[in-house]
Design a protein around this motif. Structure first.
Motif, PDB file in Angstrom:
ATOM      1  N   ASN A 528     -10.297  12.697   4.004  1.00  0.00           N
ATOM      2  CA  ASN A 528     -11.059  13.388   2.961  1.00  0.00           C
ATOM      3  C   ASN A 528     -10.915  12.670   1.621  1.00  0.00           C
ATOM      4  O   ASN A 528     -11.834  12.656   0.809  1.00  0.00           O
ATOM      5  N   ALA A 529      -9.729  12.084   1.411  1.00  0.00           N
ATOM      6  CA  ALA A 529      -9.504  11.313   0.183  1.00  0.00           C
ATOM      7  C   ALA A 529     -10.293  10.011   0.244  1.00  0.00           C
ATOM      8  O   ALA A 529     -10.239   9.292   1.236  1.00  0.00           O
ATOM      9  N   ARG A 530     -11.030   9.731  -0.808  1.00  0.00           N
ATOM     10  CA  ARG A 530     -11.887   8.549  -0.828  1.00  0.00           C
ATOM     11  C   ARG A 530     -11.084   7.276  -1.102  1.00  0.00           C
ATOM     12  O   ARG A 530     -10.144   7.270  -1.888  1.00  0.00           O
ATOM     13  N   THR A 531     -11.502   6.187  -0.462  1.00  0.00           N
ATOM     14  CA  THR A 531     -10.892   4.886  -0.697  1.00  0.00           C
ATOM     15  C   THR A 531     -11.442   4.281  -1.981  1.00  0.00           C
ATOM     16  O   THR A 531     -12.655   4.267  -2.206  1.00  0.00           O
ATOM     17  N   CYS A 532     -10.545   3.792  -2.832  1.00  0.00           N
ATOM     18  CA  CYS A 532     -10.940   3.093  -4.053  1.00  0.00           C
ATOM     19  C   CYS A 532     -10.990   1.600  -3.780  1.00  0.00           C
ATOM     20  O   CYS A 532     -10.195   1.067  -2.997  1.00  0.00           O
ATOM     21  N   PHE A 533     -11.917   0.925  -4.435  1.00  0.00           N
ATOM     22  CA  PHE A 533     -12.072  -0.513  -4.241  1.00  0.00           C
ATOM     23  C   PHE A 533     -11.438  -1.246  -5.422  1.00  0.00           C
ATOM     24  O   PHE A 533     -11.844  -1.077  -6.558  1.00  0.00           O
ATOM     25  N   GLY A 534     -10.435  -2.061  -5.121  1.00  0.00           N
ATOM     26  CA  GLY A 534      -9.646  -2.717  -6.152  1.00  0.00           C
ATOM     27  C   GLY A 534      -8.249  -2.132  -6.173  1.00  0.00           C
ATOM     28  O   GLY A 534      -7.922  -1.230  -5.409  1.00  0.00           O
ATOM     29  N   ARG A 535      -7.423  -2.646  -7.044  1.00  0.00           N
ATOM     30  CA  ARG A 535      -6.055  -2.170  -7.155  1.00  0.00           C
ATOM     31  C   ARG A 535      -5.967  -1.033  -8.149  1.00  0.00           C
ATOM     32  O   ARG A 535      -6.800  -0.921  -9.052  1.00  0.00           O
ATOM     33  N   PRO A 536      -4.984  -0.166  -8.021  1.00  0.00           N
ATOM     34  CA  PRO A 536      -4.888   0.996  -8.915  1.00  0.00           C
ATOM     35  C   PRO A 536      -4.556   0.579 -10.340  1.00  0.00           C
ATOM     36  O   PRO A 536      -3.834  -0.386 -10.570  1.00  0.00           O
ATOM     37  N   ASN A 537      -5.060   1.318 -11.285  1.00  0.00           N
ATOM     38  CA  ASN A 537      -4.678   1.159 -12.682  1.00  0.00           C
ATOM     39  C   ASN A 537      -3.352   1.901 -12.859  1.00  0.00           C
ATOM     40  O   ASN A 537      -3.313   3.125 -12.961  1.00  0.00           O
ATOM     41  N   LEU A 538      -2.270   1.172 -12.875  1.00  0.00           N
ATOM     42  CA  LEU A 538      -0.946   1.788 -12.855  1.00  0.00           C
ATOM     43  C   LEU A 538      -0.687   2.627 -14.101  1.00  0.00           C
ATOM     44  O   LEU A 538      -0.046   3.679 -14.026  1.00  0.00           O
ATOM     45  N   ASP A 539      -1.160   2.178 -15.233  1.00  0.00           N
ATOM     46  CA  ASP A 539      -0.962   2.945 -16.463  1.00  0.00           C
ATOM     47  C   ASP A 539      -1.583   4.338 -16.344  1.00  0.00           C
ATOM     48  O   ASP A 539      -0.967   5.348 -16.704  1.00  0.00           O
ATOM     49  N   VAL A 540      -2.815   4.388 -15.843  1.00  0.00           N
ATOM     50  CA  VAL A 540      -3.506   5.671 -15.709  1.00  0.00           C
ATOM     51  C   VAL A 540      -2.782   6.568 -14.718  1.00  0.00           C
ATOM     52  O   VAL A 540      -2.578   7.770 -14.972  1.00  0.00           O
ATOM     53  N   GLU A 541      -2.383   5.998 -13.575  1.00  0.00           N
ATOM     54  CA  GLU A 541      -1.730   6.801 -12.540  1.00  0.00           C
ATOM     55  C   GLU A 541      -0.376   7.328 -13.016  1.00  0.00           C
ATOM     56  O   GLU A 541      -0.046   8.509 -12.833  1.00  0.00           O
ATOM     57  N   PHE A 542       0.424   6.489 -13.649  1.00  0.00           N
ATOM     58  CA  PHE A 542       1.735   6.935 -14.116  1.00  0.00           C
ATOM     59  C   PHE A 542       1.611   7.954 -15.240  1.00  0.00           C
ATOM     60  O   PHE A 542       2.392   8.909 -15.310  1.00  0.00           O
ATOM     61  N   GLU A 543       0.643   7.750 -16.119  1.00  0.00           N
ATOM     62  CA  GLU A 543       0.452   8.700 -17.214  1.00  0.00           C
ATOM     63  C   GLU A 543       0.031  10.068 -16.672  1.00  0.00           C
ATOM     64  O   GLU A 543       0.483  11.112 -17.159  1.00  0.00           O
ATOM     65  N   ARG A 544      -0.816  10.060 -15.644  1.00  0.00           N
ATOM     66  CA  ARG A 544      -1.255  11.323 -15.036  1.00  0.00           C
ATOM     67  C   ARG A 544      -0.080  12.046 -14.369  1.00  0.00           C
ATOM     68  O   ARG A 544       0.110  13.255 -14.545  1.00  0.00           O
ATOM     69  N   ILE A 545       0.723  11.307 -13.612  1.00  0.00           N
ATOM     70  CA  ILE A 545       1.863  11.915 -12.934  1.00  0.00           C
ATOM     71  C   ILE A 545       2.887  12.426 -13.939  1.00  0.00           C
ATOM     72  O   ILE A 545       3.471  13.503 -13.781  1.00  0.00           O
ATOM     73  N   GLN A 546       3.092  11.659 -15.006  1.00  0.00           N
ATOM     74  CA  GLN A 546       4.032  12.085 -16.043  1.00  0.00           C
ATOM     75  C   GLN A 546       3.590  13.384 -16.690  1.00  0.00           C
ATOM     76  O   GLN A 546       4.396  14.286 -16.941  1.00  0.00           O
ATOM     77  N   SER A 547       2.292  13.526 -16.965  1.00  0.00           N
ATOM     78  CA  SER A 547       1.798  14.740 -17.616  1.00  0.00           C
ATOM     79  C   SER A 547       1.875  15.957 -16.708  1.00  0.00           C
ATOM     80  O   SER A 547       2.043  17.086 -17.175  1.00  0.00           O
ATOM     81  N   LEU A 548       1.779  15.738 -15.397  1.00  0.00           N
ATOM     82  CA  LEU A 548       1.822  16.859 -14.450  1.00  0.00           C
ATOM     83  C   LEU A 548       3.248  17.313 -14.140  1.00  0.00           C
ATOM     84  O   LEU A 548       3.441  18.438 -13.667  1.00  0.00           O
ATOM     85  N   HIS A 549       4.223  16.433 -14.375  1.00  0.00           N
ATOM     86  CA  HIS A 549       5.597  16.755 -13.980  1.00  0.00           C
ATOM     87  C   HIS A 549       6.558  16.436 -15.127  1.00  0.00           C
ATOM     88  O   HIS A 549       7.429  15.565 -15.013  1.00  0.00           O
ATOM     89  N   ALA A 550       6.394  17.128 -16.210  1.00  0.00           N
ATOM     90  CA  ALA A 550       7.314  16.958 -17.330  1.00  0.00           C
ATOM     91  C   ALA A 550       8.673  17.552 -16.971  1.00  0.00           C
ATOM     92  O   ALA A 550       8.786  18.438 -16.108  1.00  0.00           O
ATOM     93  N   ASP A 551       9.712  17.044 -17.613  1.00  0.00           N
ATOM     94  CA  ASP A 551      11.090  17.523 -17.389  1.00  0.00           C
ATOM     95  C   ASP A 551      11.509  17.368 -15.929  1.00  0.00           C
ATOM     96  O   ASP A 551      12.160  18.238 -15.354  1.00  0.00           O
ATOM     97  N   THR A 552      11.115  16.254 -15.312  1.00  0.00           N
ATOM     98  CA  THR A 552      11.412  16.026 -13.890  1.00  0.00           C
ATOM     99  C   THR A 552      11.804  14.572 -13.671  1.00  0.00           C
ATOM    100  O   THR A 552      11.227  13.670 -14.262  1.00  0.00           O
ATOM    101  N   ASP A 553      12.799  14.372 -12.803  1.00  0.00           N
ATOM    102  CA  ASP A 553      13.120  13.021 -12.341  1.00  0.00           C
ATOM    103  C   ASP A 553      12.220  12.707 -11.155  1.00  0.00           C
ATOM    104  O   ASP A 553      12.201  13.437 -10.157  1.00  0.00           O
ATOM    105  N   ILE A 554      11.475  11.620 -11.250  1.00  0.00           N
ATOM    106  CA  ILE A 554      10.487  11.248 -10.233  1.00  0.00           C
ATOM    107  C   ILE A 554      10.951   9.971  -9.539  1.00  0.00           C
ATOM    108  O   ILE A 554      11.170   8.946 -10.192  1.00  0.00           O
ATOM    109  N   GLY A 555      11.122  10.038  -8.244  1.00  0.00           N
ATOM    110  CA  GLY A 555      11.531   8.859  -7.484  1.00  0.00           C
ATOM    111  C   GLY A 555      10.333   8.005  -7.139  1.00  0.00           C
ATOM    112  O   GLY A 555       9.331   8.500  -6.609  1.00  0.00           O
ATOM    113  N   VAL A 556      10.405   6.715  -7.437  1.00  0.00           N
ATOM    114  CA  VAL A 556       9.340   5.759  -7.126  1.00  0.00           C
ATOM    115  C   VAL A 556       9.879   4.789  -6.075  1.00  0.00           C
ATOM    116  O   VAL A 556      10.850   4.073  -6.327  1.00  0.00           O
TER     117      VAL A 556
END
Length: 589
Positions: A528-556
């Motif tokens: 159901n999740a669509r495939t993106c063409f090209g590599r991910p924009n890491l800044d956008v993805e990390f900023e989005r995850i950071q905003s959704l999970h404040a005050d949390t240690d996130i394992g990468v």
């Protein structure tokens, strides 16, 4: 474990067909082929043209960012370097100022304390180099609180650091003694000749033999040689036994004596340095043989598309955690070769499984012994080679295309890896590039079990999974598992992102655009999740995850090429702050 209905059993069966992994011995070349891929997303048309656009976030990969998220590693390495400086200085100043070596210093000068200083460092390094390759010891240590301070996941990298230190100080020691031999032959020509000191004396002969052995080991350990000819690396690396043997009596000839008696006391003392690591390594090899002799039964053999072989095994008293790996040996192929493979089964399952791509000499030979067509242009999908062989035996006949007697398999392990720590975080980001997705097979399956059947308590409540592939056929390796996870993930526990980065043909673009219109599922992966063409924009993805999970240690957690790993590591540092921490982990093989 709760009983599963027919639908669940079908989904689990799909999951068992889906994972793929291979050992570093044969497939690291595929990982490195992704090093030059761009980071930005691009359109279908740009992929056809082969264009590569840089993302806005590439400028953040500064050296300071890369260092910030690996504090323990750099602190440990700095301490290790200071220890080396201290050891060299201790021995250097001892021989430079000691009144017991005035005669030797008058003949040889400053190169005597230089050679002795390098010798002490070599003693310590050679005594330490075996500890990082004692896998059982390292796996146990990483489960202790000491793992928070010492980066045991970097044990193999530490082994390489020690090895290059040995090479450096060996050259320092060797060239210092070349000068010493020259000066000694000039001071006492009636007693010593330069050629005799170089190749006829005990220190000279054993020293040159050790240097030759060391250079052979170094050359066969270089990445290009090791990845192309793992067997060459494996066999020649055992010359360390010759190196240690020569080292044990290299200093026993008493060529240079102190000024006062006893003149030859405490010579040839190398054994004192390596006895601890040598004994531990010997115990490790004995344990390997003992574990290998324990019965391992092959319960199923499956040939997947793209020549990916799945082996399901059962071994009593062998329990693995998600993300761990084993070493596998097939005596009918080679009794001495042990190759690492990531386990793709979940701990909740009652068998062990590995997925092996048939590309190297060892893997192809293993595939032939298991009845696979490894020499054809394209391997056909055959789900149950083992089941067909059993049926042939039951009929009392033999199918010429099937192996009815499966070879003996020996396994050593399982051993700990960075992916084990996934369940220590509330939020986890998993990033796999190409075949680097393989360590996450058992992790995702274990998550699936824990969420749907509550097999074990976990603090994990959100997983972001990014899979970056160069060609669309690569998605076959993992597709069924992702489909099963997505269909059961009613609470959006796992968020899947797939990225296709390779250049597409015009015909493929046309088919994709035609099938995409009005489709409920992605035309590349079937998700159901669509495939993106090209590599991910890491800044956008990390900023989005950071905003959704404040005050949390996130394992990468990441497995893939070094270049991409550095960019991800830099993002972990850039987007970490006093409330949200991105904790970096990289899988090593």
């Amino acid at each position: 474990m709760p009983k599963l209905n027919a639908r669940d059993r079908t989904e689990l069966h799909q999951m068992q067909q889906a994972q793929y992994t291979d050992g570093a011995a044969t497939d690291l070349r595929l990982l490195h082929s992704l090093d030059d891929l761009p980071l930005s997303s691009s359109s279908l048309s740009s992929l056809v043209r082969g264009e590569r656009n840089d993302s806005k976030g590439r400028g953040h990969s500064s050296k300071d960012d890369e260092e910030g998220n690996s504090g323990n590693r750099y602190i440990f390495l700095s301490i290790w370097i200071l220890v080396h400086v201290g050891l060299f200085g201790l021995s250097f100043f001892n021989y430079y100022f000691s009144d017991n070596f005035e005669i030797a210093r008058s003949k040889l000068g400053v190169t005597l304390p230089i050679a002795r200083g390098a010798a002490l460092v070599l003693h310590v390094d050679s005594g330490m180099i075996l500890f990082p390759v004692c896998r059982t010891l390292i796996s146990w240590l990483r489960s202790t609180p000491l793992n928070r301070v010492v980066p045991f996941d970097k044990a193999l990298a530490f082994h390489k650091v020690i090895a290059w230190s040995i090479v450096f100080f060996t050259l320092v020691h060797t060239f210092a003694h070349y000068v010493n031999f020259w000066r000694l032959s000039r001071k006492e020509p009636e007693k010593y000749s330069f050629l005799w000191l170089m190749f006829g004396s005990g220190p000279g002969l054993t020293g040159h033999l050790m240097l030759l052995v060391l250079l052979v080991m170094v050359f066969t350990s270089l990445p290009k040689v090791r990845q192309a000819r793992f067997e060459v690396f494996w066999y020649w690396h055992h010359l360390f036994l010759v190196f240690f043997g020569l080292f044990s009596f290299h200093g026993a000839f008493c060529l240079l004596t102190p000024d006062r008696p006893p003149h030859c006391k405490d010579i040839a003392s190398f054994w004192k340095y390596w006895v601890a690591s040598g004994s531990m390594y010997l115990l490790e090899r004995v344990l390997r043989e003992w574990r290998g002799l324990q019965k391992t039964a092959i319960s199923r053999v499956i040939l997947h598309p793209s020549k990916v072989l799945e082996i399901q095994m059962k071994k009593e008293s062998c329990r693995a955690l998600a993300g761990q790996y084993i070493f596998l040996c097939c005596p009918e192929v080679s009794l001495w070769q042990w190759h690492p493979f990531t386990l793709t089964n979940a701990p909740e399952e009652d068998y062990l499984s590995v997925h092996i791509r048939l590309v190297g000499d060892f893997t192809k030979a293993l595939g032939r012994r298991l009845g696979c067509d490894v020499d054809g242009g394209t391997a056909d999908w055959d789900e149950n080679l083992g089941d067909k062989a059993a049926a042939a035996l039951a009929k009392g006949g033999r199918d010429n295309d099937l192996v009815t007697i499966l070879p003996r398999i020996m396994i050593d392990g399982p051993f700990g890896a960075a992916s084990e720590d996934v369940f220590k975080f509330e939020v986890t980001v998993l990033v796999g590039a190409g075949i680097g997705v393989t360590p996450f097979a058992s992790v995702l399956k274990s998550i699936w079990y824990r969420v749907n059947y509550q097999t074990a308590a976990t603090k994990l409540h959100k997983v972001y999974f990014f899979w970056i592939c160069r060609d669309k056929d690569s998605f076959e390796w993992f597709q069924s598992l992702l489909l099963a996870i997505e269909s059961q993930d009613l609470n959006q526990f796992i968020e899947i992102h797939t990225f296709l980065t390779g250049r597409l043909r015009h015909s493929e673009v046309g088919n994709l655009m035609l099938n995409e219109q009005g489709a409920f599922e992605d035309t590349v992966t079937g998700l159901n999740a669509r495939t993106c063409f090209g590599r991910p924009n890491l800044d956008v993805e990390f900023e989005r995850i950071q905003s959704l999970h404040a005050d949390t240690d996130i394992g990468v957690f990441f497995c893939g090429p070094k270049k991409m790993g550095k960019q991800l590591q830099a993002c972990c540092t850039k987007f970490s702050n006093h409330t949200t921490q991105f904790v970096w982990h990289k899988e090593n093989f």
